[in-house]
Enzyme design. Structure first.
Site, PDB file in Angstrom:
ATOM      1  N   HIS A  48       0.634  -1.246  -0.089  1.00 61.84           N
ATOM      2  CA  HIS A  48       0.084  -0.109  -0.020  1.00 61.84           C
ATOM      3  C   HIS A  48       0.941   1.379  -0.088  1.00 61.84           C
ATOM      4  O   HIS A  48       0.368   2.447   0.642  1.00 61.84           O
ATOM      5  CB  HIS A  48      -0.862   0.016   1.118  1.00 61.84           C
ATOM      6  CG  HIS A  48      -2.077  -0.979   0.992  1.00 61.84           C
ATOM      7  ND1 HIS A  48      -3.043  -0.825   0.254  1.00 61.84           N
ATOM      8  CD2 HIS A  48      -2.187  -2.194   1.863  1.00 61.84           C
ATOM      9  CE1 HIS A  48      -3.943  -2.028   0.292  1.00 61.84           C
ATOM     10  NE2 HIS A  48      -3.531  -2.632   1.508  1.00 61.84           N
ATOM     11  N   ARG A  73       7.007  -6.723   3.259  1.00 66.01           N
ATOM     12  CA  ARG A  73       5.890  -7.142   2.740  1.00 66.01           C
ATOM     13  C   ARG A  73       5.549  -6.882   1.095  1.00 66.01           C
ATOM     14  O   ARG A  73       5.511  -5.677   0.662  1.00 66.01           O
ATOM     15  CB  ARG A  73       4.487  -6.246   3.329  1.00 66.01           C
ATOM     16  CG  ARG A  73       3.222  -6.740   2.854  1.00 66.01           C
ATOM     17  CD  ARG A  73       2.166  -6.482   3.810  1.00 66.01           C
ATOM     18  NE  ARG A  73       1.528  -5.083   3.619  1.00 66.01           N
ATOM     19  CZ  ARG A  73       0.254  -4.642   3.896  1.00 66.01           C
ATOM     20  NH1 ARG A  73      -0.463  -5.337   4.564  1.00 66.01           N
ATOM     21  NH2 ARG A  73       0.143  -3.163   3.813  1.00 66.01           N
ATOM     22  N   ASP A  87      16.697 -12.210  -2.227  1.00 69.56           N
ATOM     23  CA  ASP A  87      17.879 -12.053  -2.617  1.00 69.56           C
ATOM     24  C   ASP A  87      18.683 -10.600  -2.129  1.00 69.56           C
ATOM     25  O   ASP A  87      19.762 -10.366  -1.980  1.00 69.56           O
ATOM     26  CB  ASP A  87      18.216 -12.014  -4.227  1.00 69.56           C
ATOM     27  CG  ASP A  87      18.010 -13.343  -4.940  1.00 69.56           C
ATOM     28  OD1 ASP A  87      18.031 -14.471  -3.923  1.00 69.56           O
ATOM     29  OD2 ASP A  87      18.139 -13.633  -5.938  1.00 69.56           O
ATOM     30  N   GLU A 151      -7.159 -12.144   5.970  1.00 68.24           N
ATOM     31  CA  GLU A 151      -7.602 -10.858   6.190  1.00 68.24           C
ATOM     32  C   GLU A 151      -9.068 -10.824   5.238  1.00 68.24           C
ATOM     33  O   GLU A 151      -9.292  -9.798   5.006  1.00 68.24           O
ATOM     34  CB  GLU A 151      -6.754  -9.698   5.591  1.00 68.24           C
ATOM     35  CG  GLU A 151      -5.907 -10.079   4.298  1.00 68.24           C
ATOM     36  CD  GLU A 151      -4.961  -8.804   3.849  1.00 68.24           C
ATOM     37  OE1 GLU A 151      -5.008  -8.106   4.362  1.00 68.24           O
ATOM     38  OE2 GLU A 151      -4.142  -9.293   2.963  1.00 68.24           O
ATOM     39  N   ASP A 177      -8.733  -4.783   5.952  1.00 69.11           N
ATOM     40  CA  ASP A 177      -9.407  -5.832   4.889  1.00 69.11           C
ATOM     41  C   ASP A 177     -10.447  -6.842   5.503  1.00 69.11           C
ATOM     42  O   ASP A 177     -11.363  -7.120   4.757  1.00 69.11           O
ATOM     43  CB  ASP A 177      -8.400  -6.474   4.104  1.00 69.11           C
ATOM     44  CG  ASP A 177      -7.789  -5.647   3.008  1.00 69.11           C
ATOM     45  OD1 ASP A 177      -8.495  -5.250   2.119  1.00 69.11           O
ATOM     46  OD2 ASP A 177      -6.296  -5.569   3.215  1.00 69.11           O
TER      47      ASP A 177
END
Length: 254
Positions: A48, A73, A87, A151, A177
């Site tokens: 977001h 995230r 990585d 969620e 959510d």
């Protein structure tokens, strides 16, 4: 050169309560300043926010000198995207919108090297100390921590089957959510939403699976910890900034 131990994962396994902060401001100086505040973990959010994959690396580097654990995230549960963050050196990932056991299994495969998973193999990336960590590929899986977001109301009905997938280290509840999915858009504090979260935490506690969430309500944060939550984010950086600015000008110009 040794592979860094994942302190967040180790503390999660010991059942310790860890307090977190949400980072949405895509600027290394802001992340560095917040990393020194004393939180146990901090989410670097790309779902977001305007943070792209390449922008995550300097944020991880800004956090590196501090004991606050970085939790990245990604914006979607995608094997190629997950590979890039791993990585870069991310050791803990929080994957959004997990709806089924199959999606949880795909997430686990994405963070593990073959033959146990499907993570792509490279040798000179930051995660491997640019090639200086001996036997990185043999050691890496043990230090990766995978958190999955549950969620939606349908996902809650499948909580146990998602949470018990081998390789899942914790389940995170997204109140925003979830409230929308339950018909209470924008009402994260609705009693039905909070009741569902507390019930889900209790269910995970019985399974021995760590539960976490983000809530900016201190009383509810304490209630979730009492119910068994073990990684709880207490604030969002932008909300802290805006509230402080509004409060300051409000003292002079009501």
């Amino acid at each position: 050169m040794d592979l860094p131990a994942n302190r967040f994962k180790a503390r999660l396994a010991r059942g310790e309560v860890q307090y977190g902060l949400w980072s949405t401001i895509p600027e290394p100086t802001a992340v560095e300043a917040l990393a020194g505040a004393g939180f146990d973990w901090m989410v670097l959010d790309t779902e977001h926010t305007a943070v792209e994959v390449s922008a995550v690396l300097p944020l991880l580097q800004a956090m590196a000198p501090y004991p606050t654990a970085a939790v990245v995230r990604p914006w979607v549960n995608d094997t190629a995207l997950i590979k890039r963050h791993l990585d870069q050196g991310a050791q803990t990932l929080l994957l959004p919108y997990i709806q089924s056991r199959a999606e949880a299994e795909a997430a686990v495969a994405a963070v593990r090297y073959p033959p146990r998973g499907a993570r792509g193999v490279a040798g000179t990336m930051r995660a491997a100390g640019y090639g200086r960590i001996a036997d990185y590929h043999a050691k890496a899986d043990a230090e990766i921590c995978l958190l999955l977001q549950v969620e939606t109301a349908p996902a809650l009905t499948r909580l146990e089957e998602i949470a018990t997938v081998a390789g899942v280290d914790g389940i995170f509840f997204g109140p925003a959510d979830l409230s929308a999915s339950m018909g209470h858009l924008g009402q994260t504090g609705h009693p039905e939403v909070r009741g569902a979260i507390l019930d889900a935490i209790a269910r995970l506690t019985r399974l021995g699976v760590p539960a976490g969430l983000l809530t900016q309500d201190a009383d509810f944060a304490r209630a979730t910890i009492d119910a068994g939550a073990r990684f709880v984010a207490l604030a969002v950086d932008m909300a802290l900034l805006v509230r402080a600015a509004d409060a300051l000008i409000g003292r002079f110009r009501p």
